[in-house]
Enzyme design. Structure first.
Site, PDB file in Angstrom:
ATOM      1  N   CYS A  26       8.959  -8.015 -17.724  1.00 51.95           N
ATOM      2  CA  CYS A  26       9.320  -6.975 -18.713  1.00 51.95           C
ATOM      3  C   CYS A  26      10.569  -6.184 -18.334  1.00 51.95           C
ATOM      4  O   CYS A  26      11.033  -5.362 -19.113  1.00 51.95           O
ATOM      5  CB  CYS A  26       8.133  -6.044 -18.946  1.00 51.95           C
ATOM      6  SG  CYS A  26       7.891  -4.865 -17.614  1.00 51.95           S
ATOM      7  N   HIS A  49      -8.457   1.565  -5.053  1.00 55.14           N
ATOM      8  CA  HIS A  49      -7.234   2.345  -4.808  1.00 55.14           C
ATOM      9  C   HIS A  49      -6.014   1.470  -4.552  1.00 55.14           C
ATOM     10  O   HIS A  49      -5.028   1.933  -3.992  1.00 55.14           O
ATOM     11  CB  HIS A  49      -7.454   3.318  -3.632  1.00 55.14           C
ATOM     12  CG  HIS A  49      -8.441   4.404  -3.949  1.00 55.14           C
ATOM     13  ND1 HIS A  49      -9.026   5.197  -2.989  1.00 55.14           N
ATOM     14  CD2 HIS A  49      -8.943   4.834  -5.140  1.00 55.14           C
ATOM     15  CE1 HIS A  49      -9.848   6.066  -3.573  1.00 55.14           C
ATOM     16  NE2 HIS A  49      -9.824   5.850  -4.864  1.00 55.14           N
ATOM     17  N   CYS A  64       4.082  -3.345 -17.114  1.00 59.73           N
ATOM     18  CA  CYS A  64       3.124  -4.382 -17.552  1.00 59.73           C
ATOM     19  C   CYS A  64       2.048  -4.664 -16.501  1.00 59.73           C
ATOM     20  O   CYS A  64       1.204  -5.525 -16.700  1.00 59.73           O
ATOM     21  CB  CYS A  64       3.860  -5.667 -17.935  1.00 59.73           C
ATOM     22  SG  CYS A  64       4.513  -6.578 -16.536  1.00 59.73           S
ATOM     23  N   GLY A 111     -18.794   4.247   5.757  1.00 63.36           N
ATOM     24  CA  GLY A 111     -17.557   4.850   6.292  1.00 63.36           C
ATOM     25  C   GLY A 111     -16.711   5.596   5.284  1.00 63.36           C
ATOM     26  O   GLY A 111     -15.492   5.464   5.297  1.00 63.36           O
ATOM     27  N   CYS A 130       4.161  -3.783 -11.340  1.00 64.98           N
ATOM     28  CA  CYS A 130       5.131  -3.345 -12.345  1.00 64.98           C
ATOM     29  C   CYS A 130       4.590  -2.094 -13.031  1.00 64.98           C
ATOM     30  O   CYS A 130       3.438  -2.071 -13.477  1.00 64.98           O
ATOM     31  CB  CYS A 130       5.372  -4.449 -13.370  1.00 64.98           C
ATOM     32  SG  CYS A 130       6.369  -3.865 -14.761  1.00 64.98           S
ATOM     33  N   GLU A 137     -21.219  10.240  10.651  1.00 61.52           N
ATOM     34  CA  GLU A 137     -21.628  11.634  10.432  1.00 61.52           C
ATOM     35  C   GLU A 137     -22.001  11.775   8.959  1.00 61.52           C
ATOM     36  O   GLU A 137     -21.661  10.904   8.157  1.00 61.52           O
ATOM     37  CB  GLU A 137     -20.505  12.603  10.828  1.00 61.52           C
ATOM     38  CG  GLU A 137     -19.248  12.399  10.032  1.00 61.52           C
ATOM     39  CD  GLU A 137     -18.088  13.287  10.477  1.00 61.52           C
ATOM     40  OE1 GLU A 137     -18.058  13.689  11.651  1.00 61.52           O
ATOM     41  OE2 GLU A 137     -17.241  13.568   9.635  1.00 61.52           O
ATOM     42  N   GLN A 140     -12.441   1.551  -1.204  1.00 54.87           N
ATOM     43  CA  GLN A 140     -11.386   2.538  -1.468  1.00 54.87           C
ATOM     44  C   GLN A 140     -10.191   2.229  -0.572  1.00 54.87           C
ATOM     45  O   GLN A 140      -9.166   2.892  -0.657  1.00 54.87           O
ATOM     46  CB  GLN A 140     -11.895   3.946  -1.153  1.00 54.87           C
ATOM     47  CG  GLN A 140     -13.092   4.357  -1.984  1.00 54.87           C
ATOM     48  CD  GLN A 140     -13.774   5.594  -1.394  1.00 54.87           C
ATOM     49  OE1 GLN A 140     -13.344   6.715  -1.623  1.00 54.87           O
ATOM     50  NE2 GLN A 140     -14.832   5.393  -0.639  1.00 54.87           N
TER      51      GLN A 140
HETATM   52  P1  OAD Z   1     -12.225   9.773   4.861  1.00 55.27           P
HETATM   53  O1  OAD Z   1     -11.234   9.891   5.963  1.00 55.27           O
HETATM   54  O2  OAD Z   1     -12.324  10.910   3.923  1.00 55.27           O
HETATM   55  O3  OAD Z   1     -13.684   9.528   5.465  1.00 55.27           O
HETATM   56  C1  OAD Z   1     -13.939   8.563   6.456  1.00 55.27           C
HETATM   57  C2  OAD Z   1     -15.412   8.629   6.807  1.00 55.27           C
HETATM   58  O4  OAD Z   1     -15.694   7.570   7.736  1.00 55.27           O
HETATM   59  C3  OAD Z   1     -15.859   9.931   7.451  1.00 55.27           C
HETATM   60  O5  OAD Z   1     -17.065  10.342   6.838  1.00 55.27           O
HETATM   61  C4  OAD Z   1     -16.120   9.531   8.917  1.00 55.27           C
HETATM   62  O6  OAD Z   1     -17.183  10.276   9.475  1.00 55.27           O
HETATM   63  C5  OAD Z   1     -16.515   8.089   8.764  1.00 55.27           C
HETATM   64  N1  OAD Z   1     -16.249   7.230   9.947  1.00 55.27           N
HETATM   65  C6  OAD Z   1     -15.235   7.313  10.844  1.00 55.27           C
HETATM   66  N2  OAD Z   1     -15.305   6.316  11.748  1.00 55.27           N
HETATM   67  C7  OAD Z   1     -16.406   5.583  11.437  1.00 55.27           C
HETATM   68  C8  OAD Z   1     -17.018   4.410  11.984  1.00 55.27           C
HETATM   69  N3  OAD Z   1     -16.504   3.795  13.062  1.00 55.27           N
HETATM   70  N4  OAD Z   1     -18.145   3.939  11.398  1.00 55.27           N
HETATM   71  C9  OAD Z   1     -18.681   4.562  10.317  1.00 55.27           C
HETATM   72  N5  OAD Z   1     -18.136   5.667   9.754  1.00 55.27           N
HETATM   73  C10 OAD Z   1     -17.021   6.162  10.294  1.00 55.27           C
HETATM   74  O7  OAD Z   1     -11.901   8.395   4.115  1.00 55.27           O
HETATM   75  P2  OAD Z   1     -12.362   7.913   2.661  1.00 55.27           P
HETATM   76  O8  OAD Z   1     -13.705   8.445   2.318  1.00 55.27           O
HETATM   77  O9  OAD Z   1     -12.155   6.452   2.604  1.00 55.27           O
HETATM   78  O10 OAD Z   1      -7.395   7.852  -1.341  1.00 55.27           O
HETATM   79  O11 OAD Z   1     -11.282   8.623   1.757  1.00 55.27           O
HETATM   80  C11 OAD Z   1     -11.296   8.431   0.374  1.00 55.27           C
HETATM   81  C12 OAD Z   1      -9.905   8.428  -0.187  1.00 55.27           C
HETATM   82  O12 OAD Z   1      -9.210   9.615   0.217  1.00 55.27           O
HETATM   83  C13 OAD Z   1      -9.014   7.306   0.322  1.00 55.27           C
HETATM   84  O13 OAD Z   1      -9.210   6.094  -0.351  1.00 55.27           O
HETATM   85  C14 OAD Z   1      -7.642   7.850   0.080  1.00 55.27           C
HETATM   86  C15 OAD Z   1      -7.848   9.246   0.588  1.00 55.27           C
HETATM   87  O14 OAD Z   1      -6.967  10.204   0.110  1.00 55.27           O
HETATM   88  C16 OAD Z   1      -6.244   7.362  -1.832  1.00 55.27           C
HETATM   89  O15 OAD Z   1      -5.393   6.876  -1.129  1.00 55.27           O
HETATM   90  C17 OAD Z   1      -6.158   7.456  -3.328  1.00 55.27           C
HETATM   91 ZN    ZN Z   2       6.552  -5.826 -15.976  1.00 56.57          ZN
END
Ligand code: OAD
Ligand code: ZN
Length: 272
Positions: free
Chosen positions: A177, A124, A135, A214, A132, A242, A106
């Site tokens: 395009c 993501h 296209c 993570g 673009c 966690e 992600q």
């Molecule tokens: P989050 O910030 O929601 O979650 C991060 C997770 O990593 C939490 O559960 C933490 O406990 C854990 N964590 C932190 N440090 C760590 C470490 N050193 N080792 C292991 N785990 C650790 O981030 P995402 O789940 O990636 O979307 O968030 C999902 C999406 O929400 C992102 O891709 C982004 C955001 O809005 C878009 O940009 C579309």
């Molecule tokens: Zn284009």
């Protein structure tokens, strides 16, 4: 740190090409990139209703261009400085040893590729790429060019018109395009790239084990992938400091930092 029962499972079940992983911001936390949620997270400092969706970004650009510039400078300064950590590197080793079939992420930081993982599926998008809007042609945004763009933003931060000019310089018209390029990041409410998502499903159809690393697993459709894999018979192992929102779905849980747990897995498999 890895409980004995899980060590045995890993030793006996990590077979060639049968392991996939889904990573989130936590894997890059130790590369200095703040996660999104939780203490010190990006969404604590910046309201995602403004900074993570297109209408919010357009509106803040008009009304408070300097605040948008502060966000862009803050966000990219961190990304530009970051390097892969031991967790990214361990996944690259697992792929090289033909254990890991793919890294579904992600994250938009490009650190899996920097660590030399080859089969990376970016759900993501990528902050170092433009796309673009018509296209979907992709173009890499070179780091030097990005640094130059940030400097131009800083100089012109108080003027909406000047910021628009900087944007049109670095987000030109598509050579194919004629439409505009935009940053290749999936914002809230936008659909995920279909080809990346179908590659992810293909790998999940063919895996025995899915590692969740993570991620809080609260953002869909990415957070729907573990259930998809589980329904097809895969075992799920969570590596997080966690519990996530899908911990109850997991067959095994390893609580700890990704940069410590993943090298330990290499050790269990004899690759350390
Ligand atoms: P989050 O910030 O929601 O979650 C991060 C997770 O990593 C939490 O559960 C933490 O406990 C854990 N964590 C932190 N440090 C760590 C470490 N050193 N080792 C292991 N785990 C650790 O981030 P995402 O789940 O990636 O979307 O968030 C999902 C999406 O929400 C992102 O891709 C982004 C955001 O809005 C878009 O940009 C579309
Ligand atoms: Zn284009």
């Amino acid at each position: 740190m890895i409980p004995g029962k899980v060590r045995n499972y890993i030793k006996n079940n990590f077979k060639e090409g049968r392991v996939a992983c889904l990573t989130g911001a936590g894997i890059s936390a130790e590369s200095g990139i703040p996660t999104f949620r939780g203490k010190g997270g990006l969404w604590e400092r910046y309201d995602p209703q403004i900074y993570a969706n297109a209408p919010g970004l357009i509106s803040i650009l008009r009304t408070h261009p300097e605040e948008l510039v502060n966000f862009i400078v803050d966000f990219y300064s961190i990304l530009l400085k970051a390097h892969p950590n031991l967790a990214h590197r361990a996944l690259a080793v697992l792929e090289k040893e033909n254990i890991l079939s793919s890294t579904i992420t992600q994250n938009i930081d490009g650190l899996h590729q920097q660590a030399e993982s080859q089969n990376v599926i970016e759900l993501h998008g990528n902050a170092f790429r433009i796309r673009c809007i018509q296209c979907s042609q992709l173009v890499v945004l070179e780091k030097d060019k990005l640094r130059e763009m940030i400097e131009s933003f800083k100089i012109n931060k108080n003027s909406y018109i000047k910021i628009l000019k900087v944007l049109s310089r670095y987000f030109p018209r598509c050579a194919i395009c004629g439409s505009r390029y935009r940053i290749d990041i999936v914002l809230f409410g936008e659909i995920l790239p279909a080809d990346e998502l179908s590659r992810a499903y293909k790998h999940l159809n063919n895996c025995d084990v899915l590692l969740l690393i993570g991620s809080s697993l609260i953002v869909y459709p990415a957070a729907g992938l573990p259930l998809y894999a589980k329904e097809r018979g895969a075992k799920i192992i969570e590596i997080n400091n966690e519990p996530s929102s899908l911990s109850d779905l997991c067959d095994y849980i390893i609580t700890g930092r990704a940069s410590e747990v993943l090298p330990e897995i290499l050790g269990v498999l004899g690759y350390a």
